[in-house]
Design an enzyme around this catalytic site. Structure first.
Site, PDB file in Angstrom:
ATOM      1  N   VAL A  42     -11.156   1.878 -11.650  1.00 52.26           N
ATOM      2  CA  VAL A  42     -11.004   0.479 -12.033  1.00 52.26           C
ATOM      3  C   VAL A  42     -11.198   0.325 -13.541  1.00 52.26           C
ATOM      4  O   VAL A  42     -12.093   0.919 -14.136  1.00 52.26           O
ATOM      5  CB  VAL A  42     -12.042  -0.387 -11.286  1.00 52.26           C
ATOM      6  CG1 VAL A  42     -11.929  -1.840 -11.723  1.00 52.26           C
ATOM      7  CG2 VAL A  42     -11.840  -0.266  -9.787  1.00 52.26           C
ATOM      8  N   ASP A  44      -9.492   1.397 -16.044  1.00 55.02           N
ATOM      9  CA  ASP A  44      -9.182   2.521 -16.932  1.00 55.02           C
ATOM     10  C   ASP A  44      -7.979   2.229 -17.821  1.00 55.02           C
ATOM     11  O   ASP A  44      -7.637   3.020 -18.688  1.00 55.02           O
ATOM     12  CB  ASP A  44      -8.893   3.792 -16.106  1.00 55.02           C
ATOM     13  CG  ASP A  44     -10.162   4.512 -15.691  1.00 55.02           C
ATOM     14  OD1 ASP A  44     -11.231   4.188 -16.241  1.00 55.02           O
ATOM     15  OD2 ASP A  44     -10.091   5.386 -14.812  1.00 55.02           O
ATOM     16  N   GLY A  45      -7.308   1.098 -17.587  1.00 54.45           N
ATOM     17  CA  GLY A  45      -6.207   0.694 -18.457  1.00 54.45           C
ATOM     18  C   GLY A  45      -4.823   1.002 -17.934  1.00 54.45           C
ATOM     19  O   GLY A  45      -3.862   1.113 -18.709  1.00 54.45           O
ATOM     20  N   ASP A 119       2.190   0.893 -10.607  1.00 52.76           N
ATOM     21  CA  ASP A 119       0.812   0.686 -11.054  1.00 52.76           C
ATOM     22  C   ASP A 119      -0.056   0.585  -9.803  1.00 52.76           C
ATOM     23  O   ASP A 119       0.046  -0.375  -9.043  1.00 52.76           O
ATOM     24  CB  ASP A 119       0.721  -0.595 -11.888  1.00 52.76           C
ATOM     25  CG  ASP A 119      -0.703  -0.878 -12.356  1.00 52.76           C
ATOM     26  OD1 ASP A 119      -1.477   0.081 -12.493  1.00 52.76           O
ATOM     27  OD2 ASP A 119      -1.028  -2.067 -12.574  1.00 52.76           O
ATOM     28  N   CYS A 120      -0.889   1.594  -9.577  1.00 50.41           N
ATOM     29  CA  CYS A 120      -1.667   1.658  -8.333  1.00 50.41           C
ATOM     30  C   CYS A 120      -3.078   1.121  -8.540  1.00 50.41           C
ATOM     31  O   CYS A 120      -3.681   1.314  -9.598  1.00 50.41           O
ATOM     32  CB  CYS A 120      -1.743   3.097  -7.824  1.00 50.41           C
ATOM     33  SG  CYS A 120      -0.130   3.759  -7.409  1.00 50.41           S
ATOM     34  N   GLY A 122      -7.119   0.574  -8.501  1.00 56.28           N
ATOM     35  CA  GLY A 122      -8.199   1.528  -8.740  1.00 56.28           C
ATOM     36  C   GLY A 122      -9.339   1.430  -7.757  1.00 56.28           C
ATOM     37  O   GLY A 122     -10.058   2.404  -7.539  1.00 56.28           O
ATOM     38  N   ASN A 174      -7.658   7.632 -21.979  1.00 55.87           N
ATOM     39  CA  ASN A 174      -7.318   6.339 -22.558  1.00 55.87           C
ATOM     40  C   ASN A 174      -8.503   5.737 -23.323  1.00 55.87           C
ATOM     41  O   ASN A 174      -9.631   6.194 -23.219  1.00 55.87           O
ATOM     42  CB  ASN A 174      -6.862   5.399 -21.440  1.00 55.87           C
ATOM     43  CG  ASN A 174      -6.174   4.154 -21.966  1.00 55.87           C
ATOM     44  OD1 ASN A 174      -5.627   4.151 -23.070  1.00 55.87           O
ATOM     45  ND2 ASN A 174      -6.198   3.088 -21.187  1.00 55.87           N
ATOM     46  N   SER A 484      -9.066  -2.823  43.703  1.00 57.25           N
ATOM     47  CA  SER A 484      -9.108  -1.796  44.755  1.00 57.25           C
ATOM     48  C   SER A 484      -8.836  -2.393  46.125  1.00 57.25           C
ATOM     49  O   SER A 484      -8.135  -1.801  46.955  1.00 57.25           O
ATOM     50  CB  SER A 484     -10.471  -1.096  44.752  1.00 57.25           C
ATOM     51  OG  SER A 484     -10.658  -0.382  43.539  1.00 57.25           O
ATOM     52  N   SER A 551      -8.198  -0.186  33.013  1.00 53.30           N
ATOM     53  CA  SER A 551      -7.246   0.088  31.913  1.00 53.30           C
ATOM     54  C   SER A 551      -7.198  -1.082  30.931  1.00 53.30           C
ATOM     55  O   SER A 551      -6.204  -1.811  30.880  1.00 53.30           O
ATOM     56  CB  SER A 551      -5.851   0.405  32.458  1.00 53.30           C
ATOM     57  OG  SER A 551      -5.409  -0.533  33.398  1.00 53.30           O
TER      58      SER A 551
END
Length: 640
Positions: A42, A44-45, A119-120, A122, A174, A484, A551
């Site tokens: 996060v 980091d630019g 752009d992913c 962070g 960076n 049943s 089930s």
């Protein structure tokens, strides 16, 4: 860069108004395309760097620049500086928090190449979004804040990029402007990252000192780093080898997306060529059928081609008519891919709900869609230490290795060899949400050693001998609902009518076939899977099978339905309100569950997912067991 070059950037085509636009477009039409991602921790630019690339490549309209300047002042950028991150962070939540949440894709070009950049995010909680961006990337720019060094997310994102087969890694240190461009800071970060990269198998990477905000070493070498002799970021992006050029050298593979049949005189098979090249006259093989043919022609919207290669969308026609449809894979005849139904795979879990071992999911691999179950993980990977941890399941953003079984043969190649035939997603059958991304490592040997034995007497002959239509009456409902009791009455009525039946009761099965299973969610799923397989075998023998199981999960009931031919599965919902079922409490189970003595009890501390559209619904508040049995038998025999 001089002020005259940066204060009034124009869109790249503006300067061509007086020139031949057609000639310009023709020159740029054949440029190679590089897909890359920016990732890291996060702040980091990453967004700032992409904004800078768009700005310096003159891919911003003047009105966009004006809006960007105004937005930069709103978010507090000092002086006349521009906050380039605002070009990419489009979501309101991103701008408010100053972080990237979604994957933002942007396009730009230079004189030498076209680019799509992702752009992913962070934050760890958005790791699944980062996986999406990395899955199609040729290159990853791993950003590191020069003030912070290698962080947890640096390691996580580097590992995911390596896992997803991103071969080209750029380590962009960076914010060098904030550490006075000190070489020793840069060298220490590169040394730390090198040690980590070697530990996870990254064989090489390109390190460079940059400042996305100031523009150092982005498009031209910076005077602030005279000690750096490597390429600028743009120089490297323009010259690095792209994935498509590597794929072109591999054997021909094309997953078929659809059968192109515009008229009775034309039949072709359309798709995107994943790897290799193909020409008219080539011998090809269609999988999984294994049939062979010869390519008669290759057709596109613009006409026929003499050859086609990786990355091109084409329609291929054959000399003769052979079985080929969506999901098939056309390959070179003498070097086809593998087929199997059991694999070891690496999974990145992307859903908020944890993985449930044994549950059936849709597995989508290229154009192939099959039903698949995932076994309990062999281990989960700690991306910080690379330790293999014991795990019963996989939670959100967890990465693990597990075995996967599909309900039919899948055409594949290991992911490290072929992304298109080795990468897949898992889809929840009920919500259609993507729950995991996966990479096939290899097929299990037992899948190659076990084959279907052809039999002369099949289900049709068995059913004819008994003079009846096979069926499975699947009773579902809460404990104490009367499953049943009603199932037993149904079998008695069918027996008196000379019908061949067999009743599988939940309690009885747990005394033998499933006595090794408990009542956890995973055990309940496996319990139903085994009963489903037995029911299928009995139906193949021509029987009318009656089952009485709680089930509780819709996905598991649908899994059993998918095992049988259309029209042979009857979901019978014994609809009894919880209060009524609990009041009966014939076995005293609700009392124990309320007292905390019985865990994972359906209706109390484990959910029951009621059928959405059962074939038969029995409201036990309105019908007696005898009336319910009559209704079920009438419905069954009336539809048979």
């Amino acid at each position: 860069m001089a002020d005259t070059e940066t204060t009034e950037p124009k869109y790249v085509v503006d300067s061509l108004i007086s020139e031949d636009i057609d000639e310009y477009l023709k020159q740029h039409e054949h440029k190679t395309m590089l897909r890359f991602i920016t990732c890291g921790s996060v702040d980091d630019g990453k967004s700032t760097l992409i904004g800078r690339l768009l700005y310096d490549s003159k891919m911003i309209f003047e009105d966009q620049l004006d809006a960007l300047s105004a937005d930069s002042k709103k978010v507090g950028t000092q002086g006349q500086e521009i906050d380039f991150a605002l070009l990419v962070d489009g979501l309101a939540a991103e701008r408010e928090q100053g972080i990237t949440i979604d994957v933002a894709y942007r396009f730009f070009n230079t004189e030498k190449r076209k680019f799509i950049v992702a752009d992913c995010p962070g934050h760890e909680q958005y790791t699944r979004n980062m996986v999406t961006g990395a899955s199609t990337a040729d290159l990853a720019v791993i950003l590191i804040d020069a003030r912070k060094g290698v962080l947890v997310q640096t390691r996580r994102h580097s590992y995911i990029c390596h896992l997803l087969g991103v071969k080209n890694i750029v380590l962009a240190v960076n914010k060098m402007d904030l550490v006075d461009y000190q070489q020793d800071v840069f060298d220490k970060i590169v040394a730390d990252y090198t040690e980590f990269a070697n530990s996870i198998g990254i064989e090489s990477f390109t390190a460079m000192p940059i400042s996305g905000f100031k523009g150092d070493n982005i498009t031209k070498h910076s005077e602030n780093t005279p000690w750096y002799e490597g390429p600028t970021l743009v120089d490297h992006l323009e010259t690095v080898e792209v994935l498509s050029s590597v794929d072109a050298e591999k054997p021909f593979r094309m997953p078929v997306q659809w059968v192109n049949r515009p008229n009775l005189d034309f039949r072709g098979f359309s798709g995107l060529i994943a790897t290799g090249e193909v020409r008219p006259g080539d011998k090809v093989r269609v999988l999984p059928s294994g049939k062979t043919s010869t390519v008669s022609k290759i057709v596109t919207f613009d006409g026929e081609l003499e050859e086609a290669g990786a990355g091109q969308s084409v329609t291929i026609c054959f000399d003769d008519e052979i079985d080929c449809s969506r999901g098939s894979v056309i390959s070179v005849a003498d070097n086809p891919p593998q087929t199997a139904d059991q694999f070891e795979a690496t999974l990145v879990w992307m859903a908020d709900e944890a993985m449930v071992p044994g549950r059936a999911y849709w597995l989508k691999l290229g154009t192939q869609m099959v039903s698949a179950t995932v076994a309990e993980p062999k281990y989960e990977i700690n991306v910080n230490t690379m330790d293999e941890l014991a795990a019963k399941t996989l939670e959100l953003n967890a990465i693990g290795v597990a075995e996967i079984t599909t309900d039919k043969q899948v055409v594949f190649e290991p992911y490290v060899e072929n992304r298109a035939l080795g990468g897949f997603i898992l889809i929840d059958k009920m919500t259609n949400a993507t729950v995991a991304a996966g990479m096939l490592n290899f097929s299990l040997r037992r899948s190659q050693n076990v084959h279907w034995q052809a039999l002369d007497i099949g289900r049709k002959q068995h059913a004819a001998l008994k003079n009846q239509q096979p069926a499975v009456l699947w009773f579902t409902g809460l404990s104490g609902s009367g499953k049943s009791t009603i199932a037993n009455l149904v079998e008695k009525k069918l027996h008196r009518m000379n019908r061949h039946t067999f009743l599988l009761d939940g309690d009885n099965v747990r005394h033998g076939l499933n006595k090794d299973l408990g009542f956890t969610e995973a055990d309940r799923i496996e319990n139903i899977r085994r009963v489903g397989e037995v029911s299928k075998l009995m139906a193949d023998a021509g029987l009318i099978v009656i089952t009485a199981f709680i089930s509780p999960f819709q996905a598991d009931r649908e899994m059993v339905r998918s095992m049988l031919p259309e029209g042979e599965f009857f979901e019978v919902f014994i609809d009894t309100p919880l209060k009524v079922a609990e009041a009966r409490d014939v076995k005293g189970l609700y009392k124990k569950a309320r007292a905390g003595e019985l865990k994972n009890f359906t209706g109390i501390d484990s959910p029951y997912e009621a059928p959405r559209s059962p074939e038969i619904r029995i409201d036990t508040t309105k019908l007696s067991p005898e009336e319910a049995a009559n209704l079920i038998v009438d419905t069954l025999l009336g539809d048979a």
